[in-house]
Design a protein around this motif. Structure first.
Motif, mmCIF file in Angstrom:
data_model
loop_
_atom_site.group_PDB
_atom_site.id
_atom_site.type_symbol
_atom_site.label_atom_id
_atom_site.label_comp_id
_atom_site.label_asym_id
_atom_site.label_seq_id
_atom_site.Cartn_x
_atom_site.Cartn_y
_atom_site.Cartn_z
ATOM 1 N N ARG A 45 -23.437 -13.432 18.268
ATOM 2 C CA ARG A 45 -24.738 -13.722 18.075
ATOM 3 C C ARG A 45 -24.491 -15.052 18.791
ATOM 4 O O ARG A 45 -23.735 -15.788 18.515
ATOM 5 C CB ARG A 45 -25.133 -13.991 16.152
ATOM 6 C CG ARG A 45 -26.428 -14.524 16.575
ATOM 7 C CD ARG A 45 -26.782 -14.725 14.749
ATOM 8 N NE ARG A 45 -26.960 -13.206 14.508
ATOM 9 C CZ ARG A 45 -27.373 -12.532 13.132
ATOM 10 N NH1 ARG A 45 -27.804 -13.468 12.145
ATOM 11 N NH2 ARG A 45 -27.285 -11.284 13.084
ATOM 12 N N GLU A 46 -25.125 -15.818 19.506
ATOM 13 C CA GLU A 46 -25.015 -16.820 20.904
ATOM 14 C C GLU A 46 -25.579 -18.102 20.350
ATOM 15 O O GLU A 46 -26.863 -17.846 20.042
ATOM 16 C CB GLU A 46 -25.360 -16.699 21.887
ATOM 17 C CG GLU A 46 -25.242 -17.295 23.233
ATOM 18 C CD GLU A 46 -25.957 -17.445 24.332
ATOM 19 O OE1 GLU A 46 -25.902 -17.874 24.912
ATOM 20 O OE2 GLU A 46 -26.003 -15.774 24.132
ATOM 21 N N LEU A 47 -25.329 -19.660 19.350
ATOM 22 C CA LEU A 47 -26.214 -20.458 19.532
ATOM 23 C C LEU A 47 -27.379 -20.851 20.933
ATOM 24 O O LEU A 47 -26.824 -20.717 22.117
ATOM 25 C CB LEU A 47 -25.459 -21.683 18.870
ATOM 26 C CG LEU A 47 -26.225 -23.437 18.968
ATOM 27 C CD1 LEU A 47 -27.051 -22.964 17.614
ATOM 28 C CD2 LEU A 47 -25.503 -24.014 18.781
ATOM 29 N N ASN A 59 -30.181 -30.445 20.717
ATOM 30 C CA ASN A 59 -28.543 -29.403 22.132
ATOM 31 C C ASN A 59 -29.210 -28.032 22.122
ATOM 32 O O ASN A 59 -29.949 -27.444 21.846
ATOM 33 C CB ASN A 59 -26.987 -30.118 21.797
ATOM 34 C CG ASN A 59 -27.368 -29.214 20.171
ATOM 35 O OD1 ASN A 59 -27.351 -29.580 19.127
ATOM 36 N ND2 ASN A 59 -25.961 -28.300 19.571
ATOM 37 N N TYR A 60 -28.943 -27.762 22.790
ATOM 38 C CA TYR A 60 -28.983 -26.296 23.768
ATOM 39 C C TYR A 60 -27.382 -25.175 24.146
ATOM 40 O O TYR A 60 -26.546 -25.920 25.031
ATOM 41 C CB TYR A 60 -29.793 -26.271 24.560
ATOM 42 C CG TYR A 60 -31.025 -26.846 24.282
ATOM 43 C CD1 TYR A 60 -31.477 -27.700 24.561
ATOM 44 C CD2 TYR A 60 -31.905 -26.188 23.986
ATOM 45 C CE1 TYR A 60 -32.687 -28.712 24.550
ATOM 46 C CE2 TYR A 60 -33.829 -27.002 23.657
ATOM 47 C CZ TYR A 60 -33.600 -27.662 23.945
ATOM 48 O OH TYR A 60 -34.667 -28.624 22.927
ATOM 49 N N GLY A 61 -27.202 -24.284 24.180
ATOM 50 C CA GLY A 61 -26.551 -23.554 25.276
ATOM 51 C C GLY A 61 -26.723 -23.783 26.066
ATOM 52 O O GLY A 61 -27.754 -23.711 27.050
ATOM 53 N N ASP A 62 -25.509 -23.959 26.729
ATOM 54 C CA ASP A 62 -25.919 -23.789 28.047
ATOM 55 C C ASP A 62 -26.556 -22.793 29.537
ATOM 56 O O ASP A 62 -26.780 -23.336 30.286
ATOM 57 C CB ASP A 62 -24.095 -23.979 28.896
ATOM 58 C CG ASP A 62 -23.139 -25.308 29.052
ATOM 59 O OD1 ASP A 62 -21.943 -24.590 28.383
ATOM 60 O OD2 ASP A 62 -23.508 -26.218 28.322
ATOM 61 N N GLY A 66 -32.339 -26.876 30.423
ATOM 62 C CA GLY A 66 -33.354 -27.191 31.375
ATOM 63 C C GLY A 66 -34.700 -25.991 30.883
ATOM 64 O O GLY A 66 -35.718 -25.667 31.700
ATOM 65 N N ARG A 67 -34.954 -24.766 30.158
ATOM 66 C CA ARG A 67 -35.529 -23.452 30.255
ATOM 67 C C ARG A 67 -36.466 -23.863 28.877
ATOM 68 O O ARG A 67 -37.577 -23.051 29.413
ATOM 69 C CB ARG A 67 -34.572 -22.440 30.665
ATOM 70 C CG ARG A 67 -34.173 -22.239 31.968
ATOM 71 C CD ARG A 67 -34.078 -20.579 32.554
ATOM 72 N NE ARG A 67 -33.054 -20.379 32.063
ATOM 73 C CZ ARG A 67 -32.587 -19.344 31.046
ATOM 74 N NH1 ARG A 67 -34.125 -18.746 31.310
ATOM 75 N NH2 ARG A 67 -32.139 -19.120 30.440
#
Length: 114
Positions: A45-47, A59-62, A66-67
């Motif tokens: 599972r990925e944030l 905040n966002y996963g890399d 931008g999307r």
């Protein structure tokens, strides 16, 4: 009773957009950190995105910067994930999560394919 209900997933072509919704009950989303995670087949599972309480810092996963954009509607007690410029590698089950209350949504499938 604390509950999160995820919706909005589906099949979309590469470059398309979807908006996921997470309807909360039993607590107030504006007073809590709210997150979206995803899990692709065979992966952990990925944030994806997180929004803080009150001022709503994000905040966002890399891989999605931008999307994707996370937001909330306090009146509806709902958190959203707007996903643009979708790629095949975004294919996964997406889950809403409220860490402070220990609750997860049931997940919604997003499939990006031509």
């Amino acid at each position: 009773q604390v509950q999160l209900v995820d919706s909005g997933g589906g099949l979309v072509q590469p470059g398309g957009s979807l908006r996921l919704s997470c309807a909360a009950s039993g607590f107030t989303v504006s007073m809590n950190v709210m997150s979206w995670y995803r899990q692709a087949p065979g992966k952990g599972r990925e944030l994806v995105a997180r929004i803080g309480p009150a001022g709503g810092s994000t905040n966002y996963g890399d891989s999605v910067k931008g999307r994707f954009a996370i937001s909330r509607d306090n009146a509806k007690n709902t958190v959203y994930l707007q996903m643009n410029s979708l790629r095949p590698e975004d294919t996964a089950v997406y889950y809403c999560h409220a860490p402070s209350v220990g609750s997860w949504g049931q997940g919604t499938q997003v499939t990006v394919s031509s």
